[in-house]
Design a protein around this motif. Sequence first.
Motif, mmCIF file in Angstrom:
data_model
loop_
_atom_site.group_PDB
_atom_site.id
_atom_site.type_symbol
_atom_site.label_atom_id
_atom_site.label_comp_id
_atom_site.label_asym_id
_atom_site.label_seq_id
_atom_site.Cartn_x
_atom_site.Cartn_y
_atom_site.Cartn_z
ATOM 1 N N ALA A 177 0.826 -1.210 0.000
ATOM 2 C CA ALA A 177 0.000 0.000 0.000
ATOM 3 C C ALA A 177 0.858 1.258 0.000
ATOM 4 C CB ALA A 177 -0.934 -0.007 1.204
ATOM 5 N N GLY A 178 1.962 1.241 0.741
ATOM 6 C CA GLY A 178 2.835 2.408 0.812
ATOM 7 C C GLY A 178 2.087 3.649 1.263
ATOM 8 N N ALA A 179 2.229 4.725 0.507
ATOM 9 C CA ALA A 179 1.579 5.998 0.855
ATOM 10 C C ALA A 179 0.179 6.128 0.270
ATOM 11 C CB ALA A 179 2.450 7.157 0.365
ATOM 12 N N ASN A 180 -0.266 5.155 -0.525
ATOM 13 C CA ASN A 180 -1.552 5.274 -1.222
ATOM 14 C C ASN A 180 -2.756 5.477 -0.300
ATOM 15 O OD1 ASN A 180 -0.734 5.043 -4.013
ATOM 16 N ND2 ASN A 180 -0.218 2.915 -3.573
ATOM 17 N N PRO A 181 -2.814 4.827 0.867
ATOM 18 C CA PRO A 181 -4.011 4.994 1.702
ATOM 19 C C PRO A 181 -3.969 6.193 2.651
ATOM 20 C CG PRO A 181 -2.633 3.288 2.627
ATOM 21 C CD PRO A 181 -1.952 3.739 1.360
ATOM 22 N N CYS A 182 -3.072 7.154 2.406
ATOM 23 C CA CYS A 182 -2.964 8.366 3.241
ATOM 24 C C CYS A 182 -2.659 8.029 4.700
ATOM 25 C CB CYS A 182 -4.225 9.221 3.160
ATOM 26 S SG CYS A 182 -4.452 10.028 1.577
ATOM 27 N N PRO A 183 -1.505 7.430 4.967
ATOM 28 C CA PRO A 183 -1.159 7.150 6.361
ATOM 29 C C PRO A 183 -0.938 8.426 7.151
ATOM 30 C CG PRO A 183 0.708 6.705 4.882
ATOM 31 C CD PRO A 183 -0.478 6.989 4.006
ATOM 32 N N PRO A 184 -1.118 8.340 8.485
ATOM 33 C CA PRO A 184 -1.208 7.113 9.283
ATOM 34 C C PRO A 184 -2.546 6.394 9.097
ATOM 35 C CG PRO A 184 -1.410 9.033 10.706
ATOM 36 C CD PRO A 184 -1.031 9.551 9.360
ATOM 37 N N ILE A 185 -2.441 5.083 8.974
ATOM 38 C CA ILE A 185 -3.587 4.247 8.652
ATOM 39 C C ILE A 185 -4.189 3.634 9.921
ATOM 40 C CG2 ILE A 185 -2.849 3.680 6.316
ATOM 41 C CD1 ILE A 185 -1.614 1.098 7.416
ATOM 42 N N VAL A 186 -5.359 3.051 9.750
ATOM 43 C CA VAL A 186 -6.001 2.206 10.756
ATOM 44 C C VAL A 186 -6.343 0.899 10.051
ATOM 45 C CG1 VAL A 186 -7.985 1.896 12.270
ATOM 46 C CG2 VAL A 186 -6.927 4.156 12.061
ATOM 47 N N GLN A 228 3.100 -2.259 16.322
ATOM 48 C CA GLN A 228 4.515 -1.898 16.451
ATOM 49 C C GLN A 228 5.286 -2.245 15.176
ATOM 50 O OE1 GLN A 228 6.066 -0.241 19.134
ATOM 51 N NE2 GLN A 228 7.581 -0.064 17.504
ATOM 52 N N ALA A 229 5.015 -3.427 14.629
ATOM 53 C CA ALA A 229 5.722 -3.860 13.416
ATOM 54 C C ALA A 229 5.414 -2.940 12.232
ATOM 55 C CB ALA A 229 5.346 -5.305 13.085
ATOM 56 N N ILE A 230 4.165 -2.499 12.124
ATOM 57 C CA ILE A 230 3.788 -1.597 11.030
ATOM 58 C C ILE A 230 4.473 -0.248 11.195
ATOM 59 C CG2 ILE A 230 1.859 -0.334 9.988
ATOM 60 C CD1 ILE A 230 0.103 -2.796 10.790
ATOM 61 N N ASN A 231 4.499 0.272 12.408
ATOM 62 C CA ASN A 231 5.157 1.559 12.634
ATOM 63 C C ASN A 231 6.670 1.463 12.438
ATOM 64 O OD1 ASN A 231 2.954 3.267 13.116
ATOM 65 N ND2 ASN A 231 2.746 2.542 15.215
ATOM 66 N N ASP A 232 7.210 0.276 12.636
ATOM 67 C CA ASP A 232 8.643 0.078 12.415
ATOM 68 C C ASP A 232 9.014 0.104 10.933
ATOM 69 O OD1 ASP A 232 9.152 -0.084 15.111
ATOM 70 O OD2 ASP A 232 9.248 -2.271 15.184
ATOM 71 N N CYS A 246 0.860 3.841 11.477
ATOM 72 C CA CYS A 246 -0.437 3.267 11.828
ATOM 73 C C CYS A 246 -0.887 3.782 13.191
ATOM 74 C CB CYS A 246 -0.323 1.742 11.849
ATOM 75 S SG CYS A 246 -1.873 0.866 12.103
ATOM 76 N N LEU A 247 -2.169 4.142 13.276
ATOM 77 C CA LEU A 247 -2.738 4.630 14.538
ATOM 78 C C LEU A 247 -3.343 3.520 15.371
ATOM 79 C CD1 LEU A 247 -4.595 7.813 13.229
ATOM 80 C CD2 LEU A 247 -2.397 7.736 14.433
ATOM 81 N N GLY A 248 -3.759 2.444 14.730
ATOM 82 C CA GLY A 248 -4.380 1.373 15.490
ATOM 83 C C GLY A 248 -4.666 0.156 14.641
ATOM 84 N N PRO A 262 -8.671 -18.109 6.713
ATOM 85 C CA PRO A 262 -8.881 -16.856 5.971
ATOM 86 C C PRO A 262 -8.392 -15.661 6.788
ATOM 87 C CG PRO A 262 -10.951 -18.093 6.290
ATOM 88 C CD PRO A 262 -9.931 -18.649 7.216
ATOM 89 N N VAL A 263 -7.847 -14.675 6.095
ATOM 90 C CA VAL A 263 -7.465 -13.414 6.741
ATOM 91 C C VAL A 263 -7.761 -12.277 5.769
ATOM 92 C CG1 VAL A 263 -5.050 -13.716 5.988
ATOM 93 C CG2 VAL A 263 -5.601 -12.072 7.780
ATOM 94 N N ALA A 264 -8.380 -11.231 6.273
ATOM 95 C CA ALA A 264 -8.701 -10.053 5.462
ATOM 96 C C ALA A 264 -8.202 -8.812 6.168
ATOM 97 C CB ALA A 264 -10.207 -9.955 5.227
ATOM 98 N N VAL A 265 -7.670 -7.880 5.384
ATOM 99 C CA VAL A 265 -7.219 -6.596 5.906
ATOM 100 C C VAL A 265 -8.038 -5.506 5.231
ATOM 101 C CG1 VAL A 265 -5.300 -4.977 6.099
ATOM 102 C CG2 VAL A 265 -4.879 -7.441 6.329
ATOM 103 N N ASN A 266 -8.846 -4.805 6.003
ATOM 104 C CA ASN A 266 -9.577 -3.652 5.487
ATOM 105 C C ASN A 266 -8.840 -2.405 5.967
ATOM 106 O OD1 ASN A 266 -12.951 -2.281 5.669
ATOM 107 N ND2 ASN A 266 -11.524 -2.345 3.979
ATOM 108 N N MET A 267 -8.235 -1.731 5.033
ATOM 109 C CA MET A 267 -7.384 -0.588 5.375
ATOM 110 C C MET A 267 -8.207 0.690 5.401
ATOM 111 S SD MET A 267 -3.646 0.220 3.735
ATOM 112 C CE MET A 267 -3.118 -1.440 4.142
ATOM 113 N N SER A 268 -7.904 1.538 6.379
ATOM 114 C CA SER A 268 -8.553 2.831 6.480
ATOM 115 C C SER A 268 -7.479 3.897 6.653
ATOM 116 C CB SER A 268 -9.526 2.848 7.660
ATOM 117 O OG SER A 268 -10.285 4.042 7.670
ATOM 118 N N CYS A 269 -7.827 5.129 6.322
ATOM 119 C CA CYS A 269 -6.854 6.220 6.378
ATOM 120 C C CYS A 269 -6.889 6.899 7.745
ATOM 121 C CB CYS A 269 -7.153 7.237 5.283
ATOM 122 S SG CYS A 269 -8.771 8.010 5.443
#
Length: 279
Positions: A177-186, A228-232, A246-248, A262-269
Amino acid sequence: MREVNADTIRDAVEALCIEANTSLPVDVKAALDRAEATEPWPLAKQTLGLLQQNLCVAAQQELPICQDTGMACVFLEVGQDVHIEGDLQAAVDEGVRRGYEKAYLRKSITADPLQRVNTGDNTPAFLTVHLVPGTGCKITVAPKGAGSENMSRLAMLKPADGVQGIKDFVLDTVRQAGANPCPPIVLGIGIGGSFDHCAALAKKALLRPLDQPNPDPYYAALEQELLQAINDTGFGPQGFGGATTCLGVSIEQRPTHVACLPVAVNMSCHVTRRASREV
């Protein structure tokens, strides 16, 4: 049996569309405040400050906190002892139509995914109804923009992939995703269920306030480890680098087939929007 008129739901949805698009939830604002206060990188700290200024102007002038006012995702928790008088979907759609017109919110819905003709009023709403015990009726409107929604992913992992496979998939999703979802993300993460149920769990996870961890200590610890891993990764606010990517992270889990993971990631800005009301 309690009677709830569909017009009451319509009026609530109208008000919630405006509230959700102009005011950030208290928990998300608090997470941004903490991030700005603790961010060590000067450019990242400045960027977070600019995001805060935008929020302040939006609140003061009742303007949208993001130009993408999103799909109108509407969630109803309806008591089993409630009878709704009238057409529920029509009432919700009319509430969205009125709210988006009244507040001059951008209309982003196309009537057909390939022919791309705008409906002109941001309808239809994306309605999810859950039956719950009692006589309550709770409505939540969660506008969802496309920049972050497009970065969401689902995978049918093998059970042997285990928790490490989950972690790898989540981090790979963030890196892609990189910067596409307008981080910091949730991040809302669904684990378990079926193919379709898992995606719904991920969306549902975004409705939980950031200051409310998963009630299961195992998953609460996994939420913190992933955060923590995402913020790293160091992507930082808007992808400019920094300690706040990432905020949360919120996880919702359900039973699944013995042969499935199954695992799903719904990304939010950073403007993870939602507003709720009991009617």
